[in-house]
Scaffold this motif. Structure first.
Motif, PDB file in Angstrom:
ATOM      1  N   ARG A 138      -4.143   2.533  -0.286  1.00  0.00           N
ATOM      2  CA  ARG A 138      -4.010   2.046  -1.814  1.00  0.00           C
ATOM      3  C   ARG A 138      -2.998   1.248  -2.563  1.00  0.00           C
ATOM      4  N   PRO A 139      -3.430   0.495  -3.423  1.00  0.00           N
ATOM      5  CA  PRO A 139      -2.295  -1.026  -3.379  1.00  0.00           C
ATOM      6  C   PRO A 139      -1.367  -0.050  -4.715  1.00  0.00           C
ATOM      7  N   LEU A 140       0.138   0.128  -4.456  1.00  0.00           N
ATOM      8  CA  LEU A 140       0.660   0.723  -5.467  1.00  0.00           C
ATOM      9  C   LEU A 140       1.127  -0.459  -6.940  1.00  0.00           C
ATOM     10  N   ASN A 141       1.362  -0.546  -8.412  1.00  0.00           N
ATOM     11  CA  ASN A 141       1.307  -1.676  -8.837  1.00  0.00           C
ATOM     12  C   ASN A 141       2.995  -1.199  -9.598  1.00  0.00           C
ATOM     13  N   GLU A 142       2.979  -2.172 -10.168  1.00  0.00           N
ATOM     14  CA  GLU A 142       4.987  -1.656 -10.432  1.00  0.00           C
ATOM     15  C   GLU A 142       5.124  -0.998 -11.218  1.00  0.00           C
ATOM     16  N   ALA A 161       7.452  10.109  -3.502  1.00  0.00           N
ATOM     17  CA  ALA A 161       5.784   9.709  -3.645  1.00  0.00           C
ATOM     18  C   ALA A 161       4.946   9.968  -4.060  1.00  0.00           C
ATOM     19  N   ALA A 162       5.097  11.125  -3.727  1.00  0.00           N
ATOM     20  CA  ALA A 162       3.684  12.818  -4.002  1.00  0.00           C
ATOM     21  C   ALA A 162       4.268  12.317  -5.960  1.00  0.00           C
ATOM     22  N   HIS A 163       5.889  12.981  -5.586  1.00  0.00           N
ATOM     23  CA  HIS A 163       5.854  13.218  -7.229  1.00  0.00           C
ATOM     24  C   HIS A 163       5.661  12.319  -7.998  1.00  0.00           C
ATOM     25  N   VAL A 164       6.086  10.687  -7.685  1.00  0.00           N
ATOM     26  CA  VAL A 164       5.480   9.839  -8.302  1.00  0.00           C
ATOM     27  C   VAL A 164       4.461   9.287  -8.503  1.00  0.00           C
ATOM     28  N   LEU A 165       3.948  10.006  -7.533  1.00  0.00           N
ATOM     29  CA  LEU A 165       2.034   9.662  -8.029  1.00  0.00           C
ATOM     30  C   LEU A 165       1.605  11.208  -9.041  1.00  0.00           C
ATOM     31  N   SER A 200       1.036  -0.746   0.367  1.00  0.00           N
ATOM     32  CA  SER A 200      -0.031  -0.030  -0.206  1.00  0.00           C
ATOM     33  C   SER A 200       1.014   0.927  -0.582  1.00  0.00           C
ATOM     34  N   VAL A 201       0.239   2.207   0.120  1.00  0.00           N
ATOM     35  CA  VAL A 201       1.371   3.866   0.318  1.00  0.00           C
ATOM     36  C   VAL A 201       1.941   3.676   1.319  1.00  0.00           C
ATOM     37  N   LEU A 202       0.765   3.219   2.327  1.00  0.00           N
ATOM     38  CA  LEU A 202       1.368   3.676   3.403  1.00  0.00           C
ATOM     39  C   LEU A 202       2.507   2.608   4.270  1.00  0.00           C
ATOM     40  N   GLU A 203       2.226   1.345   3.287  1.00  0.00           N
ATOM     41  CA  GLU A 203       3.525   0.562   3.538  1.00  0.00           C
ATOM     42  C   GLU A 203       4.976   0.980   2.427  1.00  0.00           C
ATOM     43  N   THR A 204       4.804   1.434   1.538  1.00  0.00           N
ATOM     44  CA  THR A 204       5.475   1.973   0.743  1.00  0.00           C
ATOM     45  C   THR A 204       6.380   3.458   1.653  1.00  0.00           C
ATOM     46  N   ILE A 205       5.754   4.425   1.714  1.00  0.00           N
ATOM     47  CA  ILE A 205       5.970   5.077   2.532  1.00  0.00           C
ATOM     48  C   ILE A 205       7.001   4.402   4.134  1.00  0.00           C
ATOM     49  N   THR A 206       6.636   3.786   4.974  1.00  0.00           N
ATOM     50  CA  THR A 206       6.703   3.458   5.939  1.00  0.00           C
ATOM     51  C   THR A 206       8.501   2.938   5.828  1.00  0.00           C
ATOM     52  N   ALA A 207       8.234   1.286   4.740  1.00  0.00           N
ATOM     53  CA  ALA A 207       9.783   1.492   4.213  1.00  0.00           C
ATOM     54  C   ALA A 207      10.559   1.897   3.543  1.00  0.00           C
ATOM     55  N   GLY A 208      10.183   2.942   2.523  1.00  0.00           N
ATOM     56  CA  GLY A 208      11.091   4.002   2.266  1.00  0.00           C
ATOM     57  C   GLY A 208      12.089   4.563   3.375  1.00  0.00           C
TER      58      GLY A 208
END
Length: 282
Positions: A48-52, A31-35, A3-11
């Motif tokens: 929201r889940p992020l795709n590849e 993240a905001a730049h890419v999205l 998800s967005v949150l999981e990706t932000i946390t890991a990053g």
């Protein structure tokens, strides 16, 4: 899929491990730049889940930031007093202190100012272009830099801000670059002021800025002294000089200006309560 949150946390954990200050804020900007959304909008789509197709470019940006490439270079621009300027490795990344300098100059000159201004060592052009936008069409602004790369960046910013037809760009060394006999009502500068000894101690991100825009010699004032020596022939009587300087330097420069015959030279603190600026009148 993360998800967005999981990706932000890991990053955030990755960036913090690599010594990036304000890792969470940096990760949110990436993240905001890419999205292609505002940073605040991330909070409304944490689940929201992020795709590849979204994760691949984001991973690449996070890797670059972990390598201590400045966030502004990765994003490609910076907000400076509400205007968007292109920011890359061709010139110094504008700092919040410089926003304060522009505000001081604007308030000193007044929005109805009419006269010639010279931004010496303009870099990306944030000082001169901001004043051209805020002071109106009666202000004639010249921007000078010795670096052709920096001046090209200034030109791009002038065009994107629709100011290209209202400013003059000159490549050359300090005030020697402008035609002999030409004088100004105000000379403004944020010249290199880092001492040679301090250069190796700078943050990794700052070391990505051009050394030409940072190093000021043994005491950091080599270029500043040269500029001061040029002022008597280039500044109109009663004209303004406004300088951004390093720690411990403003009072030294103020004393030099008074010794040159300036009627006043005020040392002004930045928002962190440190002496940072000198505003002087001939």
């Amino acid at each position: 899929m993360k998800s967005v949150l999981e990706t932000i946390t890991a990053g955030t954990e990755y960036l913090a491990k690599h010594g990036v200050e304000d890792a969470r804020l940096n990760m949110e900007h990436l993240a905001a730049h890419v999205l292609e959304c505002k940073r605040i909008e991330l909070y409304m789509q944490f689940d929201r889940p992020l795709n590849e197709a979204e994760l691949v470019p984001l991973r690449e940006l996070v890797k670059r930031r972990g390598g201590r490439e400045p966030l502004q270079h990765i994003l490609g621009d910076i907000d400076f007093l509400g205007r968007i300027f292109v920011s890359d490795a061709r010139a110094l990344i504008p700092r919040p202190e410089t926003e304060h300098l522009v505000e001081l100059i604007r308030d000193d000159l007044g929005k109805t100012f009419a006269g010639r201004i010279c931004d010496v060592g303009c870099g990306s052009g944030v000082i001169g272009l901001s004043l051209a936008a805020e002071l109106g069409e009666d202000a004639e602004v010249t921007l000078v830099d010795v670096s052709p790369d920096a001046l090209a960046l200034t030109r791009e910013n002038a065009e994107s801000l629709e100011l290209a037809d209202r400013v003059r760009l000159v490549q050359g060394d300090l005030l020697d670059a402008v035609p002999q006999g030409e004088t100004f009502a105000a000379v403004l500068a944020n010249l290199p002021y880092i001492t040679t000894a301090e250069m190796a101690e700078l943050q990794a991100e700052v070391q990505r800025d051009p050394a030409l825009a940072l190093e000021g010699g043994a005491d950091g004032l080599d270029l500043v002294r040269r500029l001061l020596s040029q002022l008597p022939a280039r500044l109109e009587q009663g004209g303004l000089v406004a300088l951004e300087l390093g720690l411990g330097q403003p009072q030294v420069v103020a004393d030099l200006l008074l010794a040159q015959g300036f009627s006043k030279a005020d040392v002004i603190k930045d928002h962190t309560d440190r002496d940072r600026f000198v505003l002087a009148r001939l």
